[in-house]
Design an enzyme around this catalytic site. Structure first.
Site, PDB file in Angstrom:
ATOM      1  N   LYS A  42       0.959  -1.208  -0.086  1.00 31.36           N
ATOM      2  CA  LYS A  42       0.319   0.208   0.164  1.00 31.36           C
ATOM      3  C   LYS A  42       1.338   1.625   0.224  1.00 31.36           C
ATOM      4  O   LYS A  42       0.771   2.489  -1.415  1.00 31.36           O
ATOM      5  CB  LYS A  42      -0.823  -0.064   1.183  1.00 31.36           C
ATOM      6  N   GLN A  86      -4.409  -1.382   9.460  1.00 29.56           N
ATOM      7  CA  GLN A  86      -4.377  -3.031   8.860  1.00 29.56           C
ATOM      8  C   GLN A  86      -4.903  -4.154   9.682  1.00 29.56           C
ATOM      9  O   GLN A  86      -4.333  -4.285  11.307  1.00 29.56           O
ATOM     10  CB  GLN A  86      -3.104  -3.586   8.628  1.00 29.56           C
ATOM     11  N   ASP A 109     -10.569   2.576   3.915  1.00 26.03           N
ATOM     12  CA  ASP A 109     -11.255   0.956   3.660  1.00 26.03           C
ATOM     13  C   ASP A 109     -12.891   1.266   3.638  1.00 26.03           C
ATOM     14  O   ASP A 109     -13.265   0.226   2.910  1.00 26.03           O
ATOM     15  CB  ASP A 109     -10.902   0.202   4.993  1.00 26.03           C
TER      16      ASP A 109
END
Ligand code: NAP
Length: 274
Positions: A42, A86, A109
């Site tokens: 990422k 994460q 997200d």
């Protein structure tokens, strides 16, 4: 121009206009090798398109209260456009509580309950990256979604359910299958568009696929034969039957990361035009 190149241009234009670029902060707790590798990917993608980014790393022993305080600080920082935690988190930290602590407009997200509600109510807002990426893959391959029979195998909150909703919004006729579905092969063989997100190595075989179907393989598994990455679909046999199929690795994974970058850019743009 690829989507990624398009994003690079968009970020450069934002920099010319505002003198700064979007800023993504990734929180990594512990040192699970899978998570470390995802986070590295990422960060690399962000740098490639010109998005400022940093990864905040904490030991697995960090407390929930400490992590909540960090998220609060990032929420309050006007220079932070995207916050990504994460997953998975260590067991002593409530994941849903952490996700719900992120400001919805910085939740790149798109797992926050407000963003989930926006998706189901068709309200504007950030869309979850993997489902959004799957629709982009279908569009970029010129696949017509409207009127098609779409079967989604898997009903998770992060992939199965939201991708089914996005396909429905594009007027596909959608069936969601899961571990209790009877005669799964009969159901999957109805699909013009088959999305598989179950986390079982090479589970979907050629005999479960309608000839000419478009197959999207979301799974990321270790192949027990050779330890390499493989999908939920048995690629070698499936590609003989399908008209198009996404590979693993490749396909959905990189597109998911590109959508994460797009969400970070959208969050920045929204802040600037508020
Ligand atoms: P998950 O939360 O574990 O959900 C798995 C789903 O698959 C569940 O709904 C489960 O049904 C269903 N399922 C499991 N075994 C099945 C079977 N034998 N037949 C039919 N359905 C079955 O998984 P997830 O988070 O959605 O992830 C799925 C896969 O996608 C994983 O390999 C993950 O690593 C991968 N993934 C990839 C990306 C990417 O960017 N490439 C992003 C996210 C996830 P029940 O609900 O009945 O239990």
């Amino acid at each position: 121009m690829s989507l990624k190149e398009g994003l690079k241009v968009r970020v450069a234009e934002l920099e010319a206009k505002y003198g700064t670029t979007p800023n993504l902060v990734v929180i990594l707790v512990g040192d699970d090798p899978g998570s470390v590798s995802y986070v590295t990917g990422k960060a690399k993608a962000a740098t490639e398109v010109g998005i400022r980014n940093s990864t905040l790393r904490y030991p697995a022993t960090i407390s929930e209260a400490e992590l909540l305080a960090i998220v609060d600080k990032l929420n309050a920082d006007d220079d932070v456009d995207g916050i990504l935690i994460q997953l998975p988190l260590p067991k002593h930290i409530d994941e849903q509580k952490m996700i719900s602590a992120i400001k919805p407009e910085k939740d790149v997200d798109s797992f926050h309950p407000q963003n989930v509600a926006n998706l189901w109510l068709k309200l504007p807002g950030l869309k979850p990256c993997t489902p959004k990426g799957i629709i982009k893959l279908l569009d970029s391959a010129g696949v017509t979604i409207e009127g098609k029979e779409a079967v989604v195998v898997g009903r998770s909150n992060i992939v199965g359910l939201p991708v089914a909703k996005l396909l429905l919004d594009r007027n596909a006729t959608v069936t969601i299958a899961h571990s209790r579905t009877k005669n799964l092969a009969e159901v999957t063989r109805r699909a013009d568009i088959l999305v598989v997100a179950i986390g079982r190595e090479r589970f979907v075989t050629a005999d479960m696929i309608k000839p000419g179907a478009v197959v999207i393989d979301v799974g990321v598994n270790r192949d027990s034969r050779n330890g390499k990455l493989c999908g939920d679909v048995d690629f070698e046999s499936a590609e003989q039957v399908a008209s198009a199929i996404t590979p693993v690795p490749g396909g959905v994974g990189p597109m998911t990361i590109t959508c994460l970058m797009e969400n970070t850019v959208e969050s920045f743009e929204k802040k600037k035009t508020k």
